[in-house]
Design a protein around this motif. Structure first.
Motif, mmCIF file in Angstrom:
data_model
loop_
_atom_site.group_PDB
_atom_site.id
_atom_site.type_symbol
_atom_site.label_atom_id
_atom_site.label_comp_id
_atom_site.label_asym_id
_atom_site.label_seq_id
_atom_site.Cartn_x
_atom_site.Cartn_y
_atom_site.Cartn_z
ATOM 1 N N GLU A 63 47.944 52.138 51.432
ATOM 2 C CA GLU A 63 49.358 51.767 51.318
ATOM 3 C C GLU A 63 49.545 50.254 51.187
ATOM 4 O OE1 GLU A 63 48.587 55.547 53.023
ATOM 5 O OE2 GLU A 63 48.112 53.626 53.982
ATOM 6 N N GLU A 64 48.763 49.472 51.921
ATOM 7 C CA GLU A 64 48.945 48.016 51.843
ATOM 8 C C GLU A 64 48.320 47.410 50.593
ATOM 9 O OE1 GLU A 64 46.907 45.570 54.903
ATOM 10 O OE2 GLU A 64 45.898 47.433 55.431
ATOM 11 N N LEU A 65 47.490 48.173 49.892
ATOM 12 C CA LEU A 65 46.890 47.668 48.653
ATOM 13 C C LEU A 65 47.847 47.744 47.471
ATOM 14 C CD1 LEU A 65 43.324 49.184 49.013
ATOM 15 C CD2 LEU A 65 43.939 46.753 49.128
ATOM 16 N N ILE A 66 48.740 48.727 47.481
ATOM 17 C CA ILE A 66 49.679 48.909 46.369
ATOM 18 C C ILE A 66 50.532 47.651 46.223
ATOM 19 C CG2 ILE A 66 51.539 50.316 45.396
ATOM 20 C CD1 ILE A 66 48.884 51.843 45.752
ATOM 21 N N GLY A 67 50.527 47.087 45.011
ATOM 22 C CA GLY A 67 51.314 45.889 44.726
ATOM 23 C C GLY A 67 50.571 44.586 44.980
ATOM 24 N N LYS A 68 49.388 44.648 45.582
ATOM 25 C CA LYS A 68 48.603 43.443 45.861
ATOM 26 C C LYS A 68 47.909 42.972 44.582
ATOM 27 C CE LYS A 68 46.359 42.921 49.791
ATOM 28 N NZ LYS A 68 46.958 41.712 50.312
ATOM 29 N N GLN A 69 47.989 41.676 44.325
ATOM 30 C CA GLN A 69 47.270 41.106 43.192
ATOM 31 C C GLN A 69 45.866 40.723 43.638
ATOM 32 O OE1 GLN A 69 50.020 38.062 41.491
ATOM 33 N NE2 GLN A 69 49.845 39.393 39.690
ATOM 34 N N VAL A 70 44.897 40.984 42.761
ATOM 35 C CA VAL A 70 43.494 40.724 43.055
ATOM 36 C C VAL A 70 42.824 40.045 41.865
ATOM 37 C CG1 VAL A 70 43.239 42.627 44.708
ATOM 38 C CG2 VAL A 70 42.849 43.046 42.272
ATOM 39 N N VAL A 71 41.630 39.521 42.125
ATOM 40 C CA VAL A 71 40.782 38.953 41.078
ATOM 41 C C VAL A 71 39.674 39.959 40.793
ATOM 42 C CG1 VAL A 71 39.252 37.049 40.443
ATOM 43 C CG2 VAL A 71 41.253 36.612 41.901
ATOM 44 N N ALA A 72 39.412 40.221 39.510
ATOM 45 C CA ALA A 72 38.374 41.184 39.153
ATOM 46 C C ALA A 72 37.638 40.728 37.897
ATOM 47 C CB ALA A 72 38.981 42.567 38.918
ATOM 48 N N VAL A 73 36.372 41.122 37.811
ATOM 49 C CA VAL A 73 35.595 40.932 36.588
ATOM 50 C C VAL A 73 35.910 42.120 35.694
ATOM 51 C CG1 VAL A 73 33.272 40.778 35.606
ATOM 52 C CG2 VAL A 73 33.770 39.690 37.812
ATOM 53 N N VAL A 74 36.307 41.836 34.458
ATOM 54 C CA VAL A 74 36.754 42.911 33.569
ATOM 55 C C VAL A 74 35.825 43.137 32.377
ATOM 56 C CG1 VAL A 74 39.181 42.682 34.222
ATOM 57 C CG2 VAL A 74 38.300 41.366 32.280
ATOM 58 N N ASN A 75 34.706 42.409 32.290
ATOM 59 C CA ASN A 75 33.837 42.598 31.118
ATOM 60 C C ASN A 75 32.428 43.083 31.462
ATOM 61 O OD1 ASN A 75 33.143 40.021 32.148
ATOM 62 N ND2 ASN A 75 32.598 39.246 30.134
ATOM 63 N N PHE A 76 32.275 43.765 32.606
ATOM 64 C CA PHE A 76 31.035 44.488 32.863
ATOM 65 C C PHE A 76 31.056 45.784 32.055
ATOM 66 C CE2 PHE A 76 30.705 42.488 37.273
ATOM 67 C CZ PHE A 76 29.575 41.760 36.960
ATOM 68 N N PRO A 77 29.890 46.359 31.752
ATOM 69 C CA PRO A 77 29.897 47.695 31.138
ATOM 70 C C PRO A 77 30.499 48.692 32.122
ATOM 71 C CG PRO A 77 27.686 46.705 31.046
ATOM 72 C CD PRO A 77 28.533 45.818 31.913
ATOM 73 N N LYS A 78 31.122 49.742 31.607
ATOM 74 C CA LYS A 78 31.655 50.792 32.480
ATOM 75 C C LYS A 78 30.509 51.405 33.269
ATOM 76 C CE LYS A 78 35.510 51.931 29.474
ATOM 77 N NZ LYS A 78 36.145 52.966 28.639
ATOM 78 N N LYS A 79 30.816 51.844 34.509
ATOM 79 C CA LYS A 79 29.790 52.408 35.383
ATOM 80 C C LYS A 79 30.313 53.675 36.039
ATOM 81 C CE LYS A 79 26.883 51.271 39.316
ATOM 82 N NZ LYS A 79 26.513 50.266 40.306
ATOM 83 N N GLN A 80 29.539 54.745 35.956
ATOM 84 C CA GLN A 80 29.913 56.006 36.590
ATOM 85 C C GLN A 80 29.725 55.896 38.097
ATOM 86 O OE1 GLN A 80 30.849 58.900 34.628
ATOM 87 N NE2 GLN A 80 31.658 59.556 36.590
ATOM 88 N N ILE A 81 30.794 56.123 38.847
ATOM 89 C CA ILE A 81 30.731 56.157 40.307
ATOM 90 C C ILE A 81 31.351 57.486 40.724
ATOM 91 C CG2 ILE A 81 31.456 55.078 42.470
ATOM 92 C CD1 ILE A 81 31.561 52.408 40.956
ATOM 93 N N ALA A 82 30.482 58.377 41.208
ATOM 94 C CA ALA A 82 30.909 59.751 41.531
ATOM 95 C C ALA A 82 31.637 60.334 40.319
ATOM 96 C CB ALA A 82 31.734 59.787 42.804
ATOM 97 N N ASN A 83 32.915 60.684 40.484
ATOM 98 C CA ASN A 83 33.627 61.350 39.385
ATOM 99 C C ASN A 83 34.575 60.434 38.607
ATOM 100 O OD1 ASN A 83 35.493 61.056 41.416
ATOM 101 N ND2 ASN A 83 36.306 63.139 41.260
ATOM 102 N N ILE A 84 34.448 59.107 38.739
ATOM 103 C CA ILE A 84 35.259 58.207 37.911
ATOM 104 C C ILE A 84 34.362 57.219 37.183
ATOM 105 C CG2 ILE A 84 37.265 58.350 39.470
ATOM 106 C CD1 ILE A 84 36.703 55.331 40.109
ATOM 107 N N MET A 85 34.867 56.683 36.090
ATOM 108 C CA MET A 85 34.180 55.650 35.338
ATOM 109 C C MET A 85 34.821 54.317 35.728
ATOM 110 S SD MET A 85 31.692 55.299 33.197
ATOM 111 C CE MET A 85 31.453 56.837 32.350
ATOM 112 N N SER A 86 34.089 53.490 36.483
ATOM 113 C CA SER A 86 34.611 52.205 36.921
ATOM 114 C C SER A 86 34.651 51.249 35.737
ATOM 115 C CB SER A 86 33.741 51.633 38.037
ATOM 116 O OG SER A 86 34.246 50.391 38.459
ATOM 117 N N GLU A 87 35.802 50.555 35.583
ATOM 118 C CA GLU A 87 36.012 49.682 34.432
ATOM 119 C C GLU A 87 36.140 48.211 34.797
ATOM 120 O OE1 GLU A 87 38.570 52.436 31.509
ATOM 121 O OE2 GLU A 87 39.520 52.086 33.468
ATOM 122 N N CYS A 88 36.066 47.880 36.085
ATOM 123 C CA CYS A 88 36.149 46.491 36.517
ATOM 124 C C CYS A 88 35.554 46.378 37.910
ATOM 125 C CB CYS A 88 37.598 45.983 36.492
ATOM 126 S SG CYS A 88 38.715 46.817 37.633
#
Length: 116
Positions: A63-88
């Motif tokens: 709940e406290e994460l919703i609306g929070k701005q963060v810094v992320a790396v966005v140009n790594f290759p996509k990575k499968q983590i369990a049942n989602i494809m992580s994009e950053c």
């Protein structure tokens, strides 16, 4: 010689890492993973909405994460983590007890803003 000296990178290496500001728009418990984590969707403005997971459950609730701005790396290759494809990769500081404190801008800034 220090440990840092052994890991020196060039300016060109650093320039390849594309870090952007994004706003977390969804966050929920990631039940399918071994280590406690959240799966999230982050809005990076003109770069679109990207999915990821993060092991940040020690210091944050979904709940406290919703609306929070963060810094992320966005140009790594996509990575499968369990049942989602992580994009950053969301960035944070690693504390003594392995808790992660998110890197956030000190004031609200446009989603997709490049870190310089």
């Amino acid at each position: 010689m220090t440990e840092t000296d052994n890991n020196l990178i060039s300016w060109n290496d650093f320039a390849k890492v594309e870090m952007r500001i994004g706003t977390i728009i969804t966050a929920e418990i990631f039940e399918e993973v071994r280590n406690p984590a959240y799966k999230m969707q982050i809005d990076f403005g003109e770069l679109g909405i990207k999915k990821t997971s993060a092991q940040i459950t020690k210091l944050y609730s979904p709940e406290e994460l919703i609306g929070k701005q963060v810094v992320a790396v966005v140009n790594f290759p996509k990575k499968q983590i369990a049942n989602i494809m992580s994009e950053c990769l969301v960035l944070g500081g690693l504390g003594d007890d392995k808790e992660v404190t998110l890197l956030t801008p000190e004031r609200s800034i446009k989603n997709g803003t490049k870190i310089a």
